[in-house]
Design an enzyme around this catalytic site. Sequence first.
Site, PDB file in Angstrom:
ATOM      1  N   GLY A   1       2.807  -1.341   4.271  1.00 28.65           N
ATOM      2  CA  GLY A   1       2.820   0.078   3.936  1.00 28.65           C
ATOM      3  C   GLY A   1       4.237   0.554   3.684  1.00 28.65           C
ATOM      4  N   GLY A   2       4.826   1.188   4.691  1.00 29.64           N
ATOM      5  CA  GLY A   2       6.142   1.833   4.559  1.00 29.64           C
ATOM      6  C   GLY A   2       7.194   0.962   3.891  1.00 29.64           C
TER       7      GLY A   2
ATOM      8  N   GLU B   1      -5.443  -5.577  10.510  1.00 28.85           N
ATOM      9  CA  GLU B   1      -4.463  -4.512  10.704  1.00 28.85           C
ATOM     10  C   GLU B   1      -4.777  -3.775  12.001  1.00 28.85           C
ATOM     11  OE1 GLU B   1      -2.460  -3.014   6.913  1.00 28.85           O
ATOM     12  OE2 GLU B   1      -4.354  -1.974   7.072  1.00 28.85           O
TER      13      GLU B   1
ATOM     14  N   ASN C   1       0.869  -1.181   0.000  1.00 29.24           N
ATOM     15  CA  ASN C   1       0.000   0.000   0.000  1.00 29.24           C
ATOM     16  C   ASN C   1       0.905   1.229   0.000  1.00 29.24           C
ATOM     17  OD1 ASN C   1      -1.822   2.027   0.451  1.00 29.24           O
ATOM     18  ND2 ASN C   1      -2.294   1.440   2.578  1.00 29.24           N
ATOM     19  N   TRP C   2       0.948   1.897  -1.142  1.00 26.04           N
ATOM     20  CA  TRP C   2       1.888   3.023  -1.275  1.00 26.04           C
ATOM     21  C   TRP C   2       1.287   4.336  -0.784  1.00 26.04           C
ATOM     22  CZ3 TRP C   2       4.041   1.394  -6.790  1.00 26.04           C
ATOM     23  CH2 TRP C   2       4.800   0.236  -6.617  1.00 26.04           C
ATOM     24  N   LYS C   3       0.047   4.275  -0.335  1.00 22.65           N
ATOM     25  CA  LYS C   3      -0.610   5.459   0.251  1.00 22.65           C
ATOM     26  C   LYS C   3      -0.399   6.680  -0.657  1.00 22.65           C
ATOM     27  CE  LYS C   3       0.105   3.408   4.735  1.00 22.65           C
ATOM     28  NZ  LYS C   3      -0.085   3.544   6.157  1.00 22.65           N
TER      29      LYS C   3
ATOM     30  N   GLU D   1      -7.122   4.153   7.860  1.00 24.54           N
ATOM     31  CA  GLU D   1      -6.954   5.583   7.562  1.00 24.54           C
ATOM     32  C   GLU D   1      -8.207   6.141   6.883  1.00 24.54           C
ATOM     33  OE1 GLU D   1      -3.160   5.372   5.543  1.00 24.54           O
ATOM     34  OE2 GLU D   1      -2.231   4.746   7.422  1.00 24.54           O
TER      35      GLU D   1
ATOM     36  N   GLY E   1       2.094   1.917  10.668  1.00 29.30           N
ATOM     37  CA  GLY E   1       2.997   3.054  10.525  1.00 29.30           C
ATOM     38  C   GLY E   1       3.677   3.468  11.825  1.00 29.30           C
TER      39      GLY E   1
ATOM     40  N   HIS F   1      -9.739   0.484   4.947  1.00 26.46           N
ATOM     41  CA  HIS F   1      -8.438   0.729   5.601  1.00 26.46           C
ATOM     42  C   HIS F   1      -8.666   1.687   6.773  1.00 26.46           C
ATOM     43  CE1 HIS F   1      -4.349   2.105   6.300  1.00 26.46           C
ATOM     44  NE2 HIS F   1      -3.934   1.052   5.610  1.00 26.46           N
TER      45      HIS F   1
ATOM     46  N   SER G   1       3.245  -2.462  10.302  1.00 28.55           N
ATOM     47  CA  SER G   1       4.697  -2.423  10.497  1.00 28.55           C
ATOM     48  C   SER G   1       5.396  -3.736  10.133  1.00 28.55           C
ATOM     49  CB  SER G   1       5.034  -1.999  11.938  1.00 28.55           C
ATOM     50  OG  SER G   1       4.565  -0.681  12.180  1.00 28.55           O
TER      51      SER G   1
HETATM   52  C1  PEP Z   1      -0.814  -0.092   5.837  1.00 32.38           C
HETATM   53  O1  PEP Z   1      -0.684   0.947   5.200  1.00 32.38           O
HETATM   54  O2  PEP Z   1      -1.834  -0.759   5.691  1.00 32.38           O
HETATM   55  C2  PEP Z   1       0.249  -0.512   6.738  1.00 32.38           C
HETATM   56  C3  PEP Z   1       0.129  -1.654   7.345  1.00 32.38           C
HETATM   57  O3  PEP Z   1       1.314   0.354   6.886  1.00 32.38           O
HETATM   58  P1  PEP Z   1       2.723   0.010   7.613  1.00 32.38           P
HETATM   59  O4  PEP Z   1       3.213  -1.273   7.026  1.00 32.38           O
HETATM   60  O5  PEP Z   1       3.583   1.170   7.283  1.00 32.38           O
HETATM   61  O6  PEP Z   1       2.449  -0.121   9.073  1.00 32.38           O
END
Ligand code: PEP
Length: 251
Positions: free
Chosen positions: A234-235, A168, A9-11, A98, A174, A96, A213
């Site tokens: 994500g990151g 999640e 997920n590149w947000k 967010e 994050g 999600h 994470s």
């Molecule tokens: C996400 O964006 O769904 C996520 C899990 O981010 P991260 O891996 O950065 O925690």
Amino acid sequence: MRRSLVAGNWKMHGSRESIADLLQALIKGARDGIDGVDVVVCPPLPYLQMSQQMLAGSVWQLGAQTVHSQPCGAYTGEVAASMLADFSVRYVLVGHSERRQLAHETDAVVAEKFSAVLRHAISPILCLGETLEERESGRAEEVVAMQLNAVLEHSGVSAMANAVIAYEPVWAIGTGRTASAGQAQEMHRFIRELMARRSAKVAGQIRIIYGGSVNAGNARALFAQSDIDGGLVGGASLKADEFLTICKSVS
Ligand code: PEP
């Protein structure tokens, strides 16, 4: 045997140039094989067409980060599932945390999006998870069950056959603070048991991936759990080498 899935997920990160570089590195890095796992990237919407063109013929599948529930109409700034299908999008994140927090998406809205996506033969990746406060007050399972039931009651358990669930925990997204493999496995098993109450067959088949994470250092231990079928990243998915290592940790 469930086939694993890892999605990045590149947000709202990247530029035309950096996304093109990342895609190129992922395509190159996967040439020596990523076995037994579906690999997906979810770039920001403006880069969908470029991503579709670049990923053609590679192992990488295209995902999107959000969708609207309605087929068309006066919804400024939104995107319909049919539009995503036009760009060969195979997966869409739905619910999600967010989006739940920042765009105020309720369980009811998430349930509508889930069924809108399925009408276009796209697989929803349904995101579920509790906040830190909910976990600390002992309500994690209750919250996750409520989020899941909203979708099950709206679409029925058979609709889940074409979906993926992403657990999640909000406190792990994050933050660098991942759930332990044991904590994650416990919740994944709980989710599968909830599904099994409605259909043992669907519960056995559905992929439940973990997000929060995930990185190259913790992926293997997480993915080794019996009810964890991959990850939503994500990151760490913005760094080609690390994301490839995570994807290969499944196989
Ligand atoms: C996400 O964006 O769904 C996520 C899990 O981010 P991260 O891996 O950065 O925690």
